[in-house]
Write a protein that holds these residues in place. Structure first.
Motif, short mmCIF file in Angstrom:
data_model
loop_
_atom_site.label_atom_id
_atom_site.label_comp_id
_atom_site.label_asym_id
_atom_site.label_seq_id
_atom_site.Cartn_x
_atom_site.Cartn_y
_atom_site.Cartn_z
N ALA A 1 -1.55 17.31 3.35
CA ALA A 1 -0.63 17.46 4.64
C ALA A 1 -1.33 17.45 5.93
O ALA A 1 -0.15 17.55 6.76
N VAL A 2 -2.19 16.80 5.73
CA VAL A 2 -2.91 16.81 7.34
C VAL A 2 -2.55 15.23 7.89
O VAL A 2 -2.66 15.06 8.96
N THR A 3 -3.11 14.46 6.98
CA THR A 3 -3.61 13.47 7.45
C THR A 3 -2.34 12.58 6.51
O THR A 3 -2.02 11.02 7.56
N TYR A 4 -0.88 12.78 6.33
CA TYR A 4 0.09 11.74 5.85
C TYR A 4 0.63 11.55 6.91
O TYR A 4 0.86 10.25 7.10
N GLU A 5 0.99 11.64 7.99
CA GLU A 5 1.70 11.11 9.44
C GLU A 5 0.49 9.78 10.13
O GLU A 5 1.08 9.13 10.12
N VAL B 1 11.16 8.55 1.58
CA VAL B 1 9.59 7.68 1.60
C VAL B 1 9.85 7.43 3.09
O VAL B 1 10.60 6.98 3.72
N CYS B 2 8.56 7.78 3.57
CA CYS B 2 8.69 7.16 4.61
C CYS B 2 8.17 5.50 5.14
O CYS B 2 6.26 5.85 4.23
N ARG B 3 8.37 5.04 6.30
CA ARG B 3 7.29 4.24 6.76
C ARG B 3 7.88 3.83 8.03
O ARG B 3 8.61 4.14 9.01
N VAL C 1 -0.51 3.01 5.14
CA VAL C 1 -0.08 2.46 4.05
C VAL C 1 1.29 1.93 4.18
O VAL C 1 1.73 2.36 5.84
N SER C 2 1.60 0.68 3.51
CA SER C 2 2.98 0.67 4.46
C SER C 2 4.18 1.47 3.45
O SER C 2 4.82 1.60 4.91
N VAL C 3 4.36 2.75 2.89
CA VAL C 3 4.78 3.18 2.35
C VAL C 3 4.32 4.81 1.71
O VAL C 3 3.40 4.74 1.38
N GLY C 4 5.03 5.76 2.36
CA GLY C 4 3.99 7.02 1.88
C GLY C 4 5.74 7.66 1.29
O GLY C 4 6.72 7.81 1.76
N LEU C 5 5.24 8.28 0.24
CA LEU C 5 6.13 9.68 -0.56
C LEU C 5 5.69 10.81 -0.41
O LEU C 5 4.44 11.22 0.04
N ALA D 1 1.35 -1.21 0.31
CA ALA D 1 -0.03 0.23 -0.33
C ALA D 1 1.03 1.58 -0.14
O ALA D 1 1.98 1.51 0.84
N VAL D 2 0.79 2.05 -1.46
CA VAL D 2 1.89 2.94 -1.51
C VAL D 2 0.81 4.36 -1.17
O VAL D 2 -0.29 4.76 -1.62
#
Length: 293
Positions: free
Chosen positions: A129-133, A270-272, A141-145, A94-95
């Protein structure tokens, strides 16, 4: 009853002989005969008719034979699936991605992922910008850009690229006639900004830039996404300082200009979660670097 007993039973049924089955299984005949008798005792009925021409399945044995082969095949598929996932050949990833990166990065990133992870199911989730953390921390998600990188102890971030700053304005604005805009020309102008609820929100980069050049802008609106900021720019509500990638897919009537003498940019990472143990992370990081190069 275990898989070994079923494997012995199927071997005897296929060979129609305990001796031939023992040779195929690379074992002595007496222990195999004992295994078959024990299995019949467990089932509570004979599974074979012992004839001079060999072993023949009873009706009960025929019923077990069909299902035993299915069970062994399913077990084999399960082992292979586990090996494939463990070695990174198959699975699901999940990206998450920031909307502003979508049009500019995904068209290059997705083909790279299809080549490097051909049997992996990919799911893409848009983040703001509010939800990505929360998407990363809560395992949505497994990883995030992410832009900017998440600064939390439970999150690992790997920088994979940088997006230069650009000034978004209505195409009819006087500053749009310039090839690049001196930052001093923004003094007193209205600014449409992304939220600054946390210290590492991307507005901090813009705020630091303005402070360094002693430029004051009036924040008239805070929005969650870059496309919302561009919509308000188009409506004439003010200017927005956004990443260069937002120029891809921007609405007609919005102009992008460089800020003269400004070299800063938004870091893309790339954050995880640090406790994520997945063989897909490193191939994803490599593909993200190539897509953002």
């Amino acid at each position: 009853m275990d898989l070994k007993s079923l494997r012995y039973f199927v071997a005897v049924a296929e060979a129609r002989s305990v001796g031939k089955a023992a040779q195929r299984l690379h074992m002595a005949q007496p222990p195999l005969s004992v295994q078959i008798r024990n299995l019949e005792a467990q089932v509570g009925t004979p599974l074979f008719l012992r004839e001079s021409t060999g072993m023949r399945l009873t009706d009960a044995g025929s019923a077990l034979f069909v299902r035993a082969r299915e069970a062994l095949a399913l077990a084999h598929d399960g082992y292979e699936a586990a090996r494939a996932i463990g070695t990174g050949r198959r699975g699901r990833l999940a990206v998450g991605y920031m909307f502003s990166l979508g049009y500019a990065v995904l068209p290059r990133l997705v083909p790279l992922l299809r080549r490097s992870l051909p049997d992996v199911e990919l799911q893409f989730v848009e983040m703001s910008a509010v939800t990505y953390e929360a998407h990363i921390v809560d395992h949505k998600v497994s990883v995030g850009l992410c832009m900017p990188p998440i600064q939390r102890p439970e999150v690992a971030s790997t920088i994979v690229g940088t997006q230069p700053l650009r000034l978004a304005m209505p195409a009819r604005a006087p500053l749009a006639r310039l090839a690049s805009v001196p930052i001093e020309r923004l003094q007193g102008q209205k600014l449409i900004a992304l939220p600054t609820f946390q210290e590492n929100a991307d507005m901090s980069l813009v705020a630091a830039l303005l402070r360094r050049h002693q430029v004051t802008m009036q924040v008239v609106e805070r929005v969650e996404t870059v496309h919302a900021a561009l919509a308000l720019v188009l409506a004439g509500e003010g200017y927005a300082v956004v990443p260069e990638c937002a120029a891809v897919g921007r609405p007609p009537g919005v102009a992008f200009r460089k800020l003269k003498g400004v070299n800063e940019g938004f870091e893309v990472a790339v954050c995880r979660r640090r406790d994520l143990d997945s063989p897909f992370v490193e191939p994803f990081i490599a593909a993200a670097r190539r897509a953002l190069a």
